[in-house]
Design an enzyme around this catalytic site. Structure first.
Site: not given
Length: 684
Positions: A71, A73, A75-76, A158, A179, A396, A418
């Protein structure tokens, strides 16, 4: 002992380069059967520059076959432009359509608001733009295949476009959740439960063993907190990421304002440089949302808000009186949310609502411990007097959802990623407790640290499909089927040579071998020596030249001063040709063979002599009544009702109908006929 080739190894390796006992910079490496896959490529929101990257230096990017992004975000996917543009990676990259559309704008915003020097920036706007051409899209449930890796994706909840990836290599299936959320909210559907059971589940553990409060209670608490702040004349700050939870909160606030006319004079701002672009994306991808939104879109677009205005920057903001501002980024490391926080934090009427998960090392995480003062971006100390509330809308899974998801899939191996170290340890312990007394379900739970590998063994059966001409007839029990074994990726097929070009890129070729050997002796001496060796020698003429066919496949042709061997190359024919060559060289080089050579005087034996002698011989063996002559060229032997006929010309023996199974009679008669023929052949 030589190492097993990676393609043949049964070892499957999973190594987190990020998100191992931490939240942030998700990046998981999967290795199996010589294939390497990267799952997500994020940055750490609490770190800057190269420090924010996953531990990419532990791998060779050129060896990665496939990169899957779950996805949008940061952090991904935050490190993706850097990985695509600044490394030797040559594989293929996939994400969903909505993720690709939002990735472009979200990372553009990240580049603009990052509070670091140009030298420390991981990539530029140009790198981001160029990376778009290298990203391919995948639809939910669409099966794709790259380098023998099959993969498809499911809805993860998510955020818009979030996907869980199912990956299959050599029959072993792995599900990476990214996530995910099993709770439907105002605009997103809940994560799907795949109908295919994976062998390995890589699952997020952000909230460990926590249980979320009910959606209705959470929304009511959020709305009441916002109402209290504006009622006391304060300004409400809700730091969010430009896309994701922001849209959920906007839907909640717009509905609440609609139902409370007394609030209509108080403005709500959606403050992001991406506001307009983001809303356009959300208005485009309503089909990826839940049924409620899809039905509502036929009447009006729920993302066209009545009580919310877009705010591009602080220059356009008239900060007078109470207001509610939703500003990015969500952890207040820089950007509009940080500016507003610093200008409002000293007034106790104001309030900040942290509505999502906060990573260690960020301002949002720091103020949740309610410090007396904070440090501004310029280094100044300011007292923290505004109220701080934490109401998690982070989509989440909680322990209940995670546990139910695992119970539905029952994977033999669960890999936790994660999640902060302690939360992850608590979740691991809870899952082990849940299944320790269950004899029917055996689940191993792993929680590797960054760079630590989990090694699993999968010994799959190797099945080969028989295809083409060989598959035309149903085989009988005990029948031997032979063909060419073709391996394509991880599938085995047995094919007839004539089918190779139909089912593969291979073509069937034959190599005709020709070998000339010096030979000056008599040609019939060769015949005699080869006849002694095999008995399977046929005399021929090829283009009016004497020739022999040996072992049915090797042709020996007499030429002046030499003989020429011809055969179709294959392992058995090559071996026969070597044998014939050895005989020719031995006859040519050994004078004793030539001197003592016994030459055939006549190529043909008188047939009537041979016939009479054979009749007498067979009568001696089987009895007078058992042997009879048919039409001059065939002798019959009948024993116990079984009859074998000898062709005197060819010395071949065949059993009559009903006698076919008496192989011993046939062999005995044939051997006697052959030996008598060799004994009677005139020699001097």
């Amino acid at each position: 002992m030589s190492a097993i080739p990676a393609e043949e190894s049964d070892q499957l390796l999973i190594r987190p380069l990020g998100a191992g006992q931490e939240v942030g910079r998700s990046c998981i490496i999967l290795e199996f059967k010589g294939r390497k896959i990267m799952l997500d490529c994020g940055i750490h929101p609490g770190l800057e520059g190269m420090d924010a990257l996953p531990y990419i230096d532990l791998i060779d990017p050129a060896e990665i076959d496939l990169l899957l992004i779950s996805h949008f975000h940061l952090d991904h996917c935050g490190a993706l432009p850097w990985f695509l543009q600044k490394t030797s990676f040559k594989g293929r990259t996939f994400m969903t359509h909505a993720t690709k559309a939002i990735y472009r704008w979200l990372l553009s915003d990240y580049v603009k608001v990052s509070n670091i020097s140009a030298d420390d920036m991981l990539y530029t706007e140009t790198d981001l733009e160029e990376s778009m051409d290298k990203i391919e899209t995948i639809n939910f449930h669409e099966v794709k295949e790259v380098a023998g890796i099959k993969f498809w994706c499911y809805h993860a909840g998510h955020v818009l476009g979030a996907a869980m990836f199912m990956i299959e290599i050599a029959g072993v299936k792995l599900l990476y959740t990214g996530d995910f959320s099993r709770q439907e909210d105002r605009h997103l559907m809940a994560a799907e439960i795949p109908n295919i059971k994976p062998d390995i589940l890589i699952i997020e553990s952000t909230y460990g063993t926590h249980i979320h409060e009910k959606r209705e209670e959470r929304e009511a608490r959020f709305c009441n907190t916002v109402h209290d702040i504006v009622n006391r004349g304060g300004r409400g700050l809700i730091p969010v990421f430009a896309l994701g939870r922001a849209q959920e909160l906007l839907l909640i606030l717009d509905e609440y304002w609609q139902n409370h006319p007394e609030l209509h004079d108080i403005p709500i701002y959606y403050a992001s440089s991406l506001a307009k672009k983001c809303m356009a994306v959300y208005q485009t991808y309503v089909n990826a949302m839940n049924d409620k939104i899809r039905k509502q879109i036929n009447i009006n677009n729920p993302f066209v808000f009545k009580h919310i205005s877009n705010l591009k920057s602080m220059d356009h903001f008239d900060d007078i009186g109470p207001s509610v501002v939703m500003a990015s980024p969500g952890m207040m490391q820089s950007g509009l949310s940080r500016e507003l926080f610093e200008s409002w934090c000293t007034d106790k009427r104001n309030g900040v609502i942290i509505a999502g998960y906060c990573v260690e090392g960020t301002l949002a995480k720091h103020i949740m411990s309610e410090p007396e003062e904070i440090t501004t971006m310029s280094g100044q100390k300011l007292p923290l007097k505004m109220s701080v509330d934490y109401i998690s809308f982070s989509a989440h899974t909680d322990y209940q959802q995670t546990s139910e998801f695992i119970r539905a899939l029952k994977p033999p191996h669960v890999i936790l990623v994660h999640g902060e170290q302690n939360e992850m340890a608590r979740l691991k312990a809870a899952l082990i407790r849940e299944y320790e007394d269950n004899d029917e379900v055996h689940i191993e739970v792993h929680n590797p640290r960054n760079t630590e590998a989990v090694t699993l063994n999968f010994r799959g059966e190797k099945l080969a499909k028989v295809m083409g001409f060989l598959a035309d007839k149903k085989p009988e029990q005990g029948q031997r089927v032979s063909g060419i074994l073709v391996k394509r990726n991880f599938n085995y097929h047995i094919l007839s040579p004539c089918d190779l070009s139909n089912y593969t890129d291979l073509a069937m070729s034959t190599v005709k071998q020709t070998q000339a050997i010096p030979y000056t002796g008599p040609f019939n001496l060769l015949y005699y020596q080869l006849q002694k060796l095999t008995g399977d020698v046929e005399e021929l003429e090829i283009q009016e030249k004497p020739a022999l066919k040996v072992f049915k496949n090797i042709t020996v042709i007499q030429e002046p001063g030499m003989v020429v061997l011809e055969w179709l190359a294959n392992p058995s024919n090559d071996m026969y040709a070597d044998t014939v060559t050895t005989v020719i060289l031995e006859v040519q080089s050994n004078p004793k063979i030539r001197k003592g050579a016994v030459q055939k005087v006549s190529k043909k034996l008188e047939m009537h002599v041979y016939s009479k002698r054979l009749e007498i011989m067979l009568q001696d063996i089987f009895g007078e009544d058992c042997v009879s002559v048919k039409d001059g060229s065939i002798l019959s032997v009948t024993v116990d009702g079984k009859t074998a006929n000898i062709n005197l010309e060819t010395r071949t023996v065949e059993c009559e109908e009903g006698s076919e199974d008496d192989e011993s009679l046939r062999e005995m008669v044939e051997l006697a006929a052959q030996r008598l023929y060799e004994a009677l052949t005139p020699v001097h």
